[in-house]
Scaffold this active site. Structure first.
Site, PDB file in Angstrom:
ATOM      1  N   GLU A  14       5.788  -7.054   2.703  1.00  0.00           N
ATOM      2  CA  GLU A  14       4.959  -6.274   3.617  1.00  0.00           C
ATOM      3  C   GLU A  14       3.675  -7.237   4.173  1.00  0.00           C
ATOM      4  OE1 GLU A  14       5.292  -1.564   2.861  1.00  0.00           O
ATOM      5  OE2 GLU A  14       4.028  -2.746   1.385  1.00  0.00           O
ATOM      6  N   ASP A 218      12.769   5.723  -1.871  1.00  0.00           N
ATOM      7  CA  ASP A 218      13.683   6.496  -2.818  1.00  0.00           C
ATOM      8  C   ASP A 218      13.241   7.788  -3.048  1.00  0.00           C
ATOM      9  OD1 ASP A 218      11.757   6.848  -5.469  1.00  0.00           O
ATOM     10  OD2 ASP A 218      11.080   4.896  -4.508  1.00  0.00           O
TER      11      ASP A 218
HETATM   12  N1  ADE Z   1       6.684   3.784  -4.929  1.00  0.00           N
HETATM   13  C1  ADE Z   1       8.000   3.799  -4.499  1.00  0.00           C
HETATM   14  N2  ADE Z   1       8.529   4.615  -4.928  1.00  0.00           N
HETATM   15  C2  ADE Z   1       7.862   5.152  -6.207  1.00  0.00           C
HETATM   16  C3  ADE Z   1       8.153   6.133  -6.901  1.00  0.00           C
HETATM   17  N3  ADE Z   1       9.217   6.621  -7.052  1.00  0.00           N
HETATM   18  N4  ADE Z   1       7.110   6.457  -7.914  1.00  0.00           N
HETATM   19  C4  ADE Z   1       6.054   5.658  -7.852  1.00  0.00           C
HETATM   20  N5  ADE Z   1       5.625   4.942  -6.790  1.00  0.00           N
HETATM   21  C5  ADE Z   1       6.860   4.729  -5.915  1.00  0.00           C
END
Ligand code: ADE
Length: 252
Positions: A14, A218
């Site tokens: 990024e 995610d």
């Molecule tokens: N950043 C991206 N995905 C995450 C997650 N599952 N937990 C904590 N920080 C994150």
């Protein structure tokens, strides 16, 4: 005097997509962090990686404000989706921040930040409105800006932009059990990451406005460790540059 804007990125990918937009950056290293000073669409900017976790983030925020004298902070990163309908590829513009791992009970209420008498910190309303607009424009760009096979592989079709509560804690949430627990405790939460609420607390201390966007990489579930690196490589690196470009181009 014109305002100095900090652009904080969570990931190297990024950071480089933002530096690519700057004609004239030079580097200054403080406390092991590379701060990039220069211009972007006529704005004076300082660009830096946040560092991972709340302590690293708080140090970066304090240096930006006290040493680099920034007037506002924009943070772009990724997060795990928690809220219903918060899908991989969507964006979340934070309106409030909470540290989900803050627990000084029974002395203080669960999630209350000792010494502040509160559990939540607010994002800057004007900066977040502008960021929301830039995210809407980025969502409209995605179908033509990202290759069809990549969109297909990640199931990205019409990214949505959500606004609301963002959780931060010193833990990568990667089990169904933990994400379900967070959702049960904090049903308003849209997404979880590891830095936003730390930035919000420091910005509150100094009275500096903060706006944060997180692209969902995610679902903070049993698949998170597989989805996360793939998404970073193929997609997240692309979003930040576009969001920052749209935001600063319009902000005069
Ligand atoms: N950043 C991206 N995905 C995450 C997650 N599952 N937990 C904590 N920080 C994150």
């Amino acid at each position: 005097m014109t305002a100095v804007t900090a652009i904080v990125a969570a990931l190297h990918e990024e950071l480089s997509s933002v530096l690519d937009l700057m004609p004239d950056e030079h580097r200054q290293t403080v406390a092991g962090r590379d701060f990039w000073l220069g211009h972007l669409h006529g704005h004076e900017v300082v660009v830096v990686l946040s560092g991972i976790g709340k302590v690293a983030a708080a140090t970066t925020a304090a240096l930006l404000i006290d040493r680099f004298k920034v007037d506002r902070i924009i943070f772009t990163g990724v997060a795990g989706g928690l809220g219903d309908g918060v899908k991989v590829g969507d964006m979340v513009v934070a309106r409030q921040f909470l540290q989900h791992d803050m627990d000084a009970s029974p002395i203080f209420e669960r999630h209350e930040v000792p010494g502040y008498g509160r559990k939540r910190f607010d994002a800057d309303a004007d900066g977040s409105d502008r960021l929301k607009q830039a995210c809407d424009e980025t969502a409209a760009w995605v179908p033509q800006g990202i290759a069809p096979d990549v969109l297909e592989a990640h199931g990205l079709h019409a990214p949505q932009v959500h606004e609301g509560l963002l959780l931060s804690g010193d833990r990568f949430v990667s089990t169904n059990a933990e994400s379900q627990k967070l959702c049960a405790e904090l049903p308003e939460a849209l997404a979880v990451e590891m830095e936003g609420a730390a930035f919000a607390q420091v910005c509150h201390d100094f009275g500096v406005p903060l706006a944060v966007v997180r692209t969902i990489s995610d679902r903070a579930d049993d698949e998170a460790h597989v989805d996360f690196p793939k998404f970073l490589r193929e997609v997240a690196s692309r979003y930040s540059g576009v969001v920052v470009d749209r935001l600063l181009r319009a902000w005069h």
